[in-house]
Motif scaffolding. Sequence first.
Motif, PDB file in Angstrom:
ATOM      1  N   TYR A 199      51.494 -37.863  46.866  1.00  0.00           N
ATOM      2  CA  TYR A 199      51.030 -37.620  48.614  1.00  0.00           C
ATOM      3  C   TYR A 199      52.161 -38.331  49.240  1.00  0.00           C
ATOM      4  CZ  TYR A 199      53.099 -42.918  46.322  1.00  0.00           C
ATOM      5  OH  TYR A 199      53.052 -43.646  45.784  1.00  0.00           O
ATOM      6  N   ALA A 200      53.907 -38.441  48.527  1.00  0.00           N
ATOM      7  CA  ALA A 200      54.595 -38.500  48.551  1.00  0.00           C
ATOM      8  C   ALA A 200      55.262 -36.964  49.217  1.00  0.00           C
ATOM      9  CB  ALA A 200      56.109 -39.169  47.593  1.00  0.00           C
ATOM     10  N   LEU A 201      54.244 -35.906  48.929  1.00  0.00           N
ATOM     11  CA  LEU A 201      55.186 -34.528  49.322  1.00  0.00           C
ATOM     12  C   LEU A 201      54.564 -34.273  50.663  1.00  0.00           C
ATOM     13  CD1 LEU A 201      54.749 -32.894  45.764  1.00  0.00           C
ATOM     14  CD2 LEU A 201      57.064 -33.704  46.412  1.00  0.00           C
ATOM     15  N   VAL A 202      53.453 -34.515  50.802  1.00  0.00           N
ATOM     16  CA  VAL A 202      53.037 -34.593  52.407  1.00  0.00           C
ATOM     17  C   VAL A 202      54.299 -34.735  52.942  1.00  0.00           C
ATOM     18  CG1 VAL A 202      51.757 -34.673  53.716  1.00  0.00           C
ATOM     19  CG2 VAL A 202      51.075 -35.592  51.907  1.00  0.00           C
ATOM     20  N   GLY A 203      54.616 -33.523  54.067  1.00  0.00           N
ATOM     21  CA  GLY A 203      55.952 -32.915  54.509  1.00  0.00           C
ATOM     22  C   GLY A 203      56.627 -32.224  54.103  1.00  0.00           C
ATOM     23  N   VAL A 204      57.092 -32.114  53.156  1.00  0.00           N
ATOM     24  CA  VAL A 204      57.997 -31.303  52.160  1.00  0.00           C
ATOM     25  C   VAL A 204      57.074 -29.794  51.612  1.00  0.00           C
ATOM     26  CG1 VAL A 204      58.973 -31.693  50.028  1.00  0.00           C
ATOM     27  CG2 VAL A 204      59.002 -33.503  51.551  1.00  0.00           C
ATOM     28  N   VAL A 205      55.947 -29.884  51.287  1.00  0.00           N
ATOM     29  CA  VAL A 205      54.707 -29.020  51.075  1.00  0.00           C
ATOM     30  C   VAL A 205      53.952 -28.838  52.140  1.00  0.00           C
ATOM     31  CG1 VAL A 205      53.269 -27.693  49.118  1.00  0.00           C
ATOM     32  CG2 VAL A 205      55.207 -29.373  48.539  1.00  0.00           C
ATOM     33  N   ARG A 206      53.839 -27.907  52.850  1.00  0.00           N
ATOM     34  CA  ARG A 206      52.618 -28.233  53.649  1.00  0.00           C
ATOM     35  C   ARG A 206      51.565 -26.171  53.161  1.00  0.00           C
ATOM     36  NH1 ARG A 206      53.244 -27.305  59.943  1.00  0.00           N
ATOM     37  NH2 ARG A 206      51.564 -26.892  60.904  1.00  0.00           N
ATOM     38  N   ILE A 207      50.919 -26.932  53.092  1.00  0.00           N
ATOM     39  CA  ILE A 207      48.921 -25.658  52.954  1.00  0.00           C
ATOM     40  C   ILE A 207      48.556 -25.710  54.154  1.00  0.00           C
ATOM     41  CG2 ILE A 207      47.213 -25.480  51.491  1.00  0.00           C
ATOM     42  CD1 ILE A 207      49.515 -26.271  49.620  1.00  0.00           C
ATOM     43  N   PRO A 208      48.630 -24.583  54.317  1.00  0.00           N
ATOM     44  CA  PRO A 208      48.171 -24.031  55.347  1.00  0.00           C
ATOM     45  C   PRO A 208      46.400 -24.433  55.186  1.00  0.00           C
ATOM     46  CG  PRO A 208      48.563 -21.432  54.298  1.00  0.00           C
ATOM     47  CD  PRO A 208      48.983 -23.367  53.519  1.00  0.00           C
ATOM     48  N   THR A 254      44.437 -42.607  65.326  1.00  0.00           N
ATOM     49  CA  THR A 254      45.443 -43.273  63.646  1.00  0.00           C
ATOM     50  C   THR A 254      45.216 -43.151  62.490  1.00  0.00           C
ATOM     51  OG1 THR A 254      45.949 -45.082  65.843  1.00  0.00           O
ATOM     52  CG2 THR A 254      46.542 -45.836  63.423  1.00  0.00           C
ATOM     53  N   LEU A 255      43.694 -43.620  62.261  1.00  0.00           N
ATOM     54  CA  LEU A 255      42.680 -42.880  61.450  1.00  0.00           C
ATOM     55  C   LEU A 255      43.004 -41.313  61.154  1.00  0.00           C
ATOM     56  CD1 LEU A 255      39.579 -45.427  62.084  1.00  0.00           C
ATOM     57  CD2 LEU A 255      41.900 -45.498  60.355  1.00  0.00           C
ATOM     58  N   GLU A 256      42.658 -41.158  62.056  1.00  0.00           N
ATOM     59  CA  GLU A 256      42.429 -38.836  61.606  1.00  0.00           C
ATOM     60  C   GLU A 256      44.203 -38.631  61.145  1.00  0.00           C
ATOM     61  OE1 GLU A 256      41.999 -34.851  63.745  1.00  0.00           O
ATOM     62  OE2 GLU A 256      42.313 -36.486  65.123  1.00  0.00           O
ATOM     63  N   ARG A 316      46.681 -37.555  56.498  1.00  0.00           N
ATOM     64  CA  ARG A 316      47.628 -37.679  54.897  1.00  0.00           C
ATOM     65  C   ARG A 316      47.518 -37.257  53.348  1.00  0.00           C
ATOM     66  NH1 ARG A 316      53.129 -38.553  55.651  1.00  0.00           N
ATOM     67  NH2 ARG A 316      53.113 -39.383  53.863  1.00  0.00           N
ATOM     68  N   SER A 317      46.295 -37.900  53.545  1.00  0.00           N
ATOM     69  CA  SER A 317      45.109 -38.067  52.115  1.00  0.00           C
ATOM     70  C   SER A 317      44.669 -36.465  52.199  1.00  0.00           C
ATOM     71  CB  SER A 317      44.086 -38.751  52.151  1.00  0.00           C
ATOM     72  OG  SER A 317      44.839 -40.293  52.753  1.00  0.00           O
ATOM     73  N   ARG A 318      43.963 -35.606  52.939  1.00  0.00           N
ATOM     74  CA  ARG A 318      43.531 -34.994  52.647  1.00  0.00           C
ATOM     75  C   ARG A 318      44.769 -33.519  51.990  1.00  0.00           C
ATOM     76  NH1 ARG A 318      41.486 -31.136  56.370  1.00  0.00           N
ATOM     77  NH2 ARG A 318      42.270 -32.358  58.158  1.00  0.00           N
ATOM     78  N   GLN A 319      45.757 -33.757  52.717  1.00  0.00           N
ATOM     79  CA  GLN A 319      46.953 -33.132  52.492  1.00  0.00           C
ATOM     80  C   GLN A 319      47.783 -32.921  51.404  1.00  0.00           C
ATOM     81  OE1 GLN A 319      49.030 -30.527  53.467  1.00  0.00           O
ATOM     82  NE2 GLN A 319      47.662 -29.957  55.081  1.00  0.00           N
ATOM     83  N   ALA A 320      46.940 -34.724  50.659  1.00  0.00           N
ATOM     84  CA  ALA A 320      47.766 -34.721  49.303  1.00  0.00           C
ATOM     85  C   ALA A 320      46.886 -34.081  48.713  1.00  0.00           C
ATOM     86  CB  ALA A 320      47.979 -36.340  50.057  1.00  0.00           C
ATOM     87  N   VAL A 367      52.331 -20.856  52.452  1.00  0.00           N
ATOM     88  CA  VAL A 367      52.538 -22.527  51.769  1.00  0.00           C
ATOM     89  C   VAL A 367      53.649 -22.487  51.952  1.00  0.00           C
ATOM     90  CG1 VAL A 367      52.288 -23.925  50.164  1.00  0.00           C
ATOM     91  CG2 VAL A 367      50.672 -22.041  50.710  1.00  0.00           C
ATOM     92  N   THR A 368      54.199 -23.314  52.081  1.00  0.00           N
ATOM     93  CA  THR A 368      55.863 -23.745  52.867  1.00  0.00           C
ATOM     94  C   THR A 368      56.176 -24.883  51.740  1.00  0.00           C
ATOM     95  OG1 THR A 368      55.447 -24.837  54.491  1.00  0.00           O
ATOM     96  CG2 THR A 368      55.901 -22.086  54.719  1.00  0.00           C
ATOM     97  N   VAL A 369      57.205 -24.305  51.413  1.00  0.00           N
ATOM     98  CA  VAL A 369      57.990 -25.455  50.809  1.00  0.00           C
ATOM     99  C   VAL A 369      59.711 -25.640  51.571  1.00  0.00           C
ATOM    100  CG1 VAL A 369      58.983 -26.537  48.389  1.00  0.00           C
ATOM    101  CG2 VAL A 369      56.743 -25.763  48.796  1.00  0.00           C
ATOM    102  N   ARG A 370      60.195 -27.466  52.256  1.00  0.00           N
ATOM    103  CA  ARG A 370      60.941 -27.657  52.600  1.00  0.00           C
ATOM    104  C   ARG A 370      61.906 -28.348  51.632  1.00  0.00           C
ATOM    105  NH1 ARG A 370      62.886 -32.516  55.013  1.00  0.00           N
ATOM    106  NH2 ARG A 370      60.436 -32.992  55.205  1.00  0.00           N
TER     107      ARG A 370
END
Length: 356
Positions: free
Chosen positions: A21-30, A124-126, A131-135, A194-197
């Motif tokens: 969950y801490a990697l959301v925003g660093v790793v992005r899965i299309p 807000t909930l979305e 974030r949970s889905r991305q994690a 897939v991207t990694v910042r």
Amino acid sequence: MARRGFRRRLRGDELNDRPDYALVGVVRIPELQQSPGRAIGKRVVFAVVALFATAIIVYLDRDGYRDVQENPLSFLDAMYYSAVTLSTTGYGDITPFSPSARLINLLIITPLRVLFLIVLIGTTLEVLTERSRQALKIQRWRNSVRNHTVVIGYGTKGRTAVDAMIGDGVKAAEIVVVDADPDVLEAAAAEGLVTVRGDATKSDVLRLAGVAHASSIVVAANRDDTAVLATLTARELNPRAKIVASIRESENTHLMRQSGANSVVVSSETAGRLLGIATMTPSVVEVIEDLLTPDAGYAIAEREVEPTESGGSPAHTRDIVLGVVRNGVLHRVDDSEVEQIEVGDRLLYVRKGGAE
């Protein structure tokens, strides 16, 4: 002292040890995106369905309700009660008084009220849900990513390299782009990559991109010193991967090879040669560009030697052969060592663009 700092950089594993969950925003899965209008439309439809479902339930049990005027409940009254109840306004002019009506309110209408409120505050909930889905997607991706290609740098060279790979049949989901520029990564994500910042010279960033399990690595950094350090770090993490790197100056070629690059492309000299050739024979440049574009015309490809071709000359195969790769070493077609090709050799040949 500098070497000690470099070892710390190589062994640094801060990003790789973070929870997903801490990697959301660093790793992005299309993922497939839907239009805002479609998303809002779905919420409106759900809200209307919940409202009508509640109204029908109340109307069927209308004998268990009463209003302040003691009038029988109509369907309009049921709709009115449902609207003020689901929105938690609750004027109190219509109330359930029988045990059955109150039980239905508790078991059915209250959950509908909660769902209705979720629709109202869905924005807000979305965000939290996303974030949970991305994690979860990041967790699945990290557990399954193998034999992929990591592209370091998504500038002009990196984008062109990705286009060439996709043109040769590589799936976008099998390519991971590493870059520090969020705008560049946004463009890569729009292409389904897939991207990694992060800084590709740091081992924790490359670990996060799955470099240790990659089959090939493309280093397309804008600076030669960055390319050298990124290559050295990548080779430290993966001794077996094929590393292809681009540099601007030919004098840095030996540094790239010492750092672990299998192939080095000198972009400035290559462009200069093409410019020089174009002044005398511009059609040759067009042919070279055609060979480098796999979608149409002709392209350079590689294949294994077929059993029926073993023992023959590379010049006598069905294809126009440019070179023979034997034991990982490229030989020109006129090299005496490959006068007779063998099973296990690989042929570099010219094929029609788009052909398998």
